[in-house]
Design an enzyme around this catalytic site. Structure first.
Site, short mmCIF file in Angstrom:
data_model
loop_
_atom_site.label_atom_id
_atom_site.label_comp_id
_atom_site.label_asym_id
_atom_site.label_seq_id
_atom_site.Cartn_x
_atom_site.Cartn_y
_atom_site.Cartn_z
N ARG A 111 -0.80 -3.36 -10.94
CA ARG A 111 -0.75 -2.66 -12.22
C ARG A 111 -1.48 -3.40 -13.34
NH1 ARG A 111 3.65 -1.50 -9.33
NH2 ARG A 111 4.32 0.66 -9.29
N HIS A 136 -3.57 0.32 -8.91
CA HIS A 136 -4.46 0.32 -7.74
C HIS A 136 -5.84 0.93 -7.99
CE1 HIS A 136 -1.23 -1.40 -5.60
NE2 HIS A 136 -0.65 -0.33 -5.11
N HIS A 210 -3.56 -2.07 1.81
CA HIS A 210 -2.26 -1.46 1.56
C HIS A 210 -1.62 -0.85 2.80
CE1 HIS A 210 0.88 0.39 -0.89
NE2 HIS A 210 0.38 -0.23 -1.95
N ASP A 282 9.67 -4.92 -4.68
CA ASP A 282 8.35 -4.39 -5.08
C ASP A 282 7.80 -5.41 -6.08
OD1 ASP A 282 6.13 -2.94 -5.57
OD2 ASP A 282 7.14 -1.15 -6.35
N GLU A 347 0.89 -7.25 0.48
CA GLU A 347 -0.43 -7.10 -0.15
C GLU A 347 -0.81 -8.43 -0.80
OE1 GLU A 347 0.11 -3.79 -2.98
OE2 GLU A 347 1.87 -3.36 -1.78
C1 BGC Z 1 3.32 -0.84 -5.53
C2 BGC Z 1 4.43 0.17 -5.60
C3 BGC Z 1 3.87 1.52 -5.37
C4 BGC Z 1 3.18 1.52 -4.03
C5 BGC Z 1 2.59 2.82 -3.62
C6 BGC Z 1 2.68 -0.75 -4.18
O1 BGC Z 1 1.63 -1.65 -4.06
O2 BGC Z 1 3.76 -2.14 -5.78
O3 BGC Z 1 5.10 0.10 -6.83
O4 BGC Z 1 4.85 2.51 -5.41
O5 BGC Z 1 2.17 0.54 -4.02
O6 BGC Z 1 1.99 3.48 -4.62
#
Ligand code: BGC
Length: 382
Positions: A111, A136, A210, A282, A347
């Site tokens: 983010r 992302h 991802h 997360d 990740e």
């Molecule tokens: C994020 C999550 C998100 C997910 C899928 C992850 O990398 O940390 O918050 O919901 O990606 O979008």
């Protein structure tokens, strides 16, 4: 004729030259590459799939759309190779909104607060695609573009070198960024991912992968019994929009302590403000031994199948995301749906919102510099 041109020949003449490929290539090369047509995007672009396969029961399929890993199979303790990553069965499903299954993430993984950052006094505005924040790389990030592919053979390993030119201003980011991502499969059941990038203007870069793993091979089961190790003494705590507060927090005596192996499910439901904010794990962990460069970062072990995955990286951070937002709506490959926590991601990356955090390691890339980041996923049986 060298291996490379032999492979391309067999690939471009697929079908009528099948015998040539089967006899000459598989005899000489330990890890093979097979190309097939995957589909056509709504804009009419052709999408191909590449299957990399070794002789130890590991295979990985990658498509040119989003550089997505659509399938990854590894043996269990009985030697049976099974699917261990979440994914769909058609290109159309990957083109619909989904939580980045298997995809390459860029230009900025994780983010950026309020979808804004500044470089040299100029503010850049990105699309807010996660509340007020950018997530992302934006809605049309690297997970939704077509990558060019070159096949590379080196020793026993085989690689796919993906290339994408992200134009100046794309998704709001400055500079023409030339990106290479090389996926290599080795005969030792390791998938290696090398990220490289150069720019013609100062910009920011934070690339990652991802893939959602479920090492049980059974997607009707959650990943709560997977035992995780993360070599990190601290995490990057976040506010309720999952943006870093700016300080690091010790994992000691918290559910975030994975310095010794612990099941994901053991403390995931504890009363803890950070867990509440993420709906579970997360978060980005501040990895130890950053001075060592490429080193062990984390592992995941699934006791019933015996599968162990070890992650090594050059990156300072790793986000463990435990599929908290999966809600039973997305289809599995066999007609079921992916329920909450049926997959986890590890990740590797720089910390979230680094462009707005002066004390975090920089994610700025300048002309003349080369961005380089490496991560590997090594599979074995324990
Ligand atoms: C994020 C999550 C998100 C997910 C899928 C992850 O990398 O940390 O918050 O919901 O990606 O979008």
């Amino acid at each position: 004729m060298n291996f490379l041109s032999l492979i391309s020949l067999s690939v471009s003449c697929k079908g009528n030259q099948k015998d040539l490929k089967d006899t000459k290539i598989s005899k000489n090369n330990i890890v093979t590459i097979e190309k097939s047509i995957y589909g056509t995007t709504a804009k009419g672009e052709k999408v191909e799939s590449y299957l990399l396969k070794n002789q130890k029961g590991m295979e990985v399929s990658i498509i040119t759309y989003g550089g997505i890993i659509t399938s990854l199979k590894v043996p269990n303790k009985k030697g049976i190779s099974e699917e261990v990553v979440l994914g769909f069965s058609t290109l159309e499903q990957y083109m619909e909104p989904h939580p980045y299954f298997g995809a390459l993430i860029g230009r900025y993984g994780n983010r950026i607060a309020n979808a804004k950052f500044s470089l040299d006094g100029k503010t850049y505005t990105l699309a807010a695609n996660n509340g007020n924040n950018s997530l992302h790389g934006g809605p049309e990030g690297f997970h939704r573009v077509i990558w060019a592919v070159e096949e590379v053979k080196e020793g026993e390993a085989a690689s796919l070198k993906l290339k994408y030119l992200s134009k100046d201003g794309e998704e709001g980011f400055p500079g023409n960024l030339t990106v290479y991502v090389t996926y290599s499969l080795t005969q030792e059941n390791t998938l290696d991912v090398l990220y490289e990038a150069t720019t013609d203007q100062k910009t920011i870069v934070n690339l990652t992968q991802h893939t959602y793993f479920n090492l049980s091979g059974d997607f009707s089961k959650t990943v709560l019994d997977h035992e995780i190790v993360i070599d990190a003494d601290q995490i990057v705590p976040v506010d309720d929009t999952l943006i870093p507060t700016g300080k690091f927090e010790s994992v000691a005596n918290t559910p975030f302590d994975f310095r010794k192996s612990k099941a994901i499910g053991k403390e995931i439901n504890e009363a803890n403000e950070q867990l509440k904010r993420g709906l579970g794990y997360d978060h980005c962990w501040v990895l130890n031994h950053q001075e060592k460069g490429f080193r062990f970062a984390a592992s995941a072990y699934e006791p019933i199948s015996g599968r162990l995955m070890e992650v090594r990286t050059t990156e300072p951070g790793i986000q463990l995301y435990t599929g908290n937002f999966l809600d039973g709506t997305l289809p599995t490959r066999n007609g079921n749906t992916y329920a909450q926590r049926t997959g986890f991601c590890l990740e590797t990356q720089h910390y979230p919102d680094s462009p707005n955090q002066k004390d975090f390691p920089t994610t700025v890339l300048k002309p003349g510099e080369k961005y380089q980041s490496q991560t590997s996923f090594a599979f074995s049986i324990k």
